[in-house]
Write an enzyme that holds these catalytic residues in place. Structure first.
Site, PDB file in Angstrom:
ATOM      1  N   ARG A   1     -16.737  42.412  74.235  1.00  0.00           N
ATOM      2  CA  ARG A   1     -17.858  41.709  74.442  1.00  0.00           C
ATOM      3  C   ARG A   1     -17.869  40.318  74.959  1.00  0.00           C
ATOM      4  NH1 ARG A   1     -17.883  44.579  70.051  1.00  0.00           N
ATOM      5  NH2 ARG A   1     -15.630  44.378  70.380  1.00  0.00           N
ATOM      6  N   THR A   2     -16.688  39.795  75.003  1.00  0.00           N
ATOM      7  CA  THR A   2     -16.468  38.465  75.774  1.00  0.00           C
ATOM      8  C   THR A   2     -16.847  38.559  77.287  1.00  0.00           C
ATOM      9  OG1 THR A   2     -15.133  37.465  73.910  1.00  0.00           O
ATOM     10  CG2 THR A   2     -14.994  36.342  75.881  1.00  0.00           C
TER      11      THR A   2
ATOM     12  N   LYS B   1       3.498  42.597  90.223  1.00  0.00           N
ATOM     13  CA  LYS B   1       4.442  42.352  91.031  1.00  0.00           C
ATOM     14  C   LYS B   1       5.451  41.124  90.716  1.00  0.00           C
ATOM     15  CE  LYS B   1       1.742  43.985  94.825  1.00  0.00           C
ATOM     16  NZ  LYS B   1       1.001  43.670  96.269  1.00  0.00           N
TER      17      LYS B   1
ATOM     18  N   ARG C   1      -8.587  34.862  79.761  1.00  0.00           N
ATOM     19  CA  ARG C   1      -8.277  35.092  78.406  1.00  0.00           C
ATOM     20  C   ARG C   1      -6.777  35.661  78.535  1.00  0.00           C
ATOM     21  NH1 ARG C   1     -10.810  39.551  74.152  1.00  0.00           N
ATOM     22  NH2 ARG C   1     -12.058  37.578  73.789  1.00  0.00           N
TER      23      ARG C   1
ATOM     24  N   HIS D   1     -10.841  29.893  70.940  1.00  0.00           N
ATOM     25  CA  HIS D   1     -11.850  30.908  71.404  1.00  0.00           C
ATOM     26  C   HIS D   1     -13.014  29.799  71.455  1.00  0.00           C
ATOM     27  CE1 HIS D   1     -14.029  34.361  72.864  1.00  0.00           C
ATOM     28  NE2 HIS D   1     -13.230  34.962  72.157  1.00  0.00           N
TER      29      HIS D   1
END
Ligand code: NCD
Length: 296
Positions: A56-57, A85, A106, A134
């Protein structure tokens, strides 16, 4: 003139800033449904940096950006990027901030979004930092509450994982601006951390009491990925399950940031109490409001 450059914690916004974004969201509702096409972010690029799973986000940010005429580029899978890496977060952010006009990040580490904002050349929006914050979810949660029941005199029950849910941690901070009465329903091991109980009106209660007395049940998933070990998770998994039988005769509205696992039975979906899918849709106009705020 933007009211804020970065959006890292809901604490960075005043009550007035929050109300400004909620009002602005109303103006984007038609565009979020594709009925209007304001190309106000044409020529701008959004950089999505997701180090943790998201549906969703990430996708509602993409939809919001594209519906406003902008473009989106994605880190893609972490395994396929230079992070695999051994590249540091600082280097990744510094470099990709040269590839776009705003970064949405995120990350599994608390504080990572704040850190990213210190090395980025462009605005940074926190889309979830570990068990921290959030804030864009909070704005869409507030928007949903405002639209469905109103924020004034709100009685809201937070249900489930109150220890690790960043959506709860963010929402609580914002609710104090609106003097909400907050009921807490959780297993003992997942109680709301003490430091988040300042300045609010909190009371612990049972799920039955919450169903009878709250305007809104804000249900959360037990955040399995944040548990130090699997055994601890197993002890609390499935602690709460809302079923149609429990809420059918009540006016309580049910919200959930989603994804749900088993905490809301599927038979709840068709009841008028269930507003979590509308809530997820509001992610688009709210994020349109946020993107236009930081980029224009
Ligand atoms: C939440 C999250 O990532 O914190 N999801 C979301 O953004 N809607 C909730 C969760 O994962 O349980």
């Amino acid at each position: 003139m933007s009211r804020f450059r970065h959006l890292i914690s809901i604490d960075d916004l005043s009550k007035d800033d929050i109300e400004h974004i909620l009002k602005k969201t109303d103006d984007f509702l038609e565009a979020a449904m594709g009925r209007e096409r304001p190309r106000i972010l044409e020529g701008r690029i959004l950089v999505n940096l997701f180090f943790e799973p998201s549906t969703r986000t990430r996708m509602s940010f993409e939809s919001a950006m594209k519906r406003l005429g902008g473009e989106v580029i994605n880190l893609g899978s972490v395994e396929a990027s230079s992070v695999a890496k051994g590249e540091s977060l600082a280097d990744t952010v510094r470099v990709v901030s040269g590839y776009g006009d705003c970064i949405v990040i995120r990350h599994y580490r608390e504080g990572s979004a704040r850190f990213a904002s210190m090395v980025s050349e462009v605005p940074v929006i926190n889309a979830g930092d570990g068990a921290g914050q959030h804030p864009t979810q909070t704005l869409l949660d507030l928007y949903t509450i405002r639209k469905e029941v109103g924020l004034r005199g709100l009685k809201i029950a937070l249900v489930g994982d109150l220890k690790y849910s960043r959506t709860v941690h963010s929402l609580i901070k914002a609710l104090t601006h609106f003097k909400a009465e907050i009921l807490l329903v959780s297993p003992e091991a997942l109680r709301l951390p003490e430091e988040l109980r300042e300045n609010g009106r909190f009371a612990e209660c049972s799920l039955d009491y919450a169903v009878e007395n709250a305007d809104v049940l804000y249900v959360t998933r037990i955040q399995k990925e944040r548990f130090p070990d699997e055994d601890e998770y197993r002890k609390v998994a499935g602690s709460y399950r809302i079923t149609a039988r429990m809420v059918r005769d009540s006016d309580v509205l049910i919200m959930h940031p989603l994804p749900r696992v088993d905490e809301i039975a599927y038979d709840v979906d068709s009841l008028p109490n269930a507003i979590y899918f509308r809530q997820a849709f509001y992610g688009v106009p709210v994020r349109m409001a946020i993107l236009s705020e930081v980029m224009l």
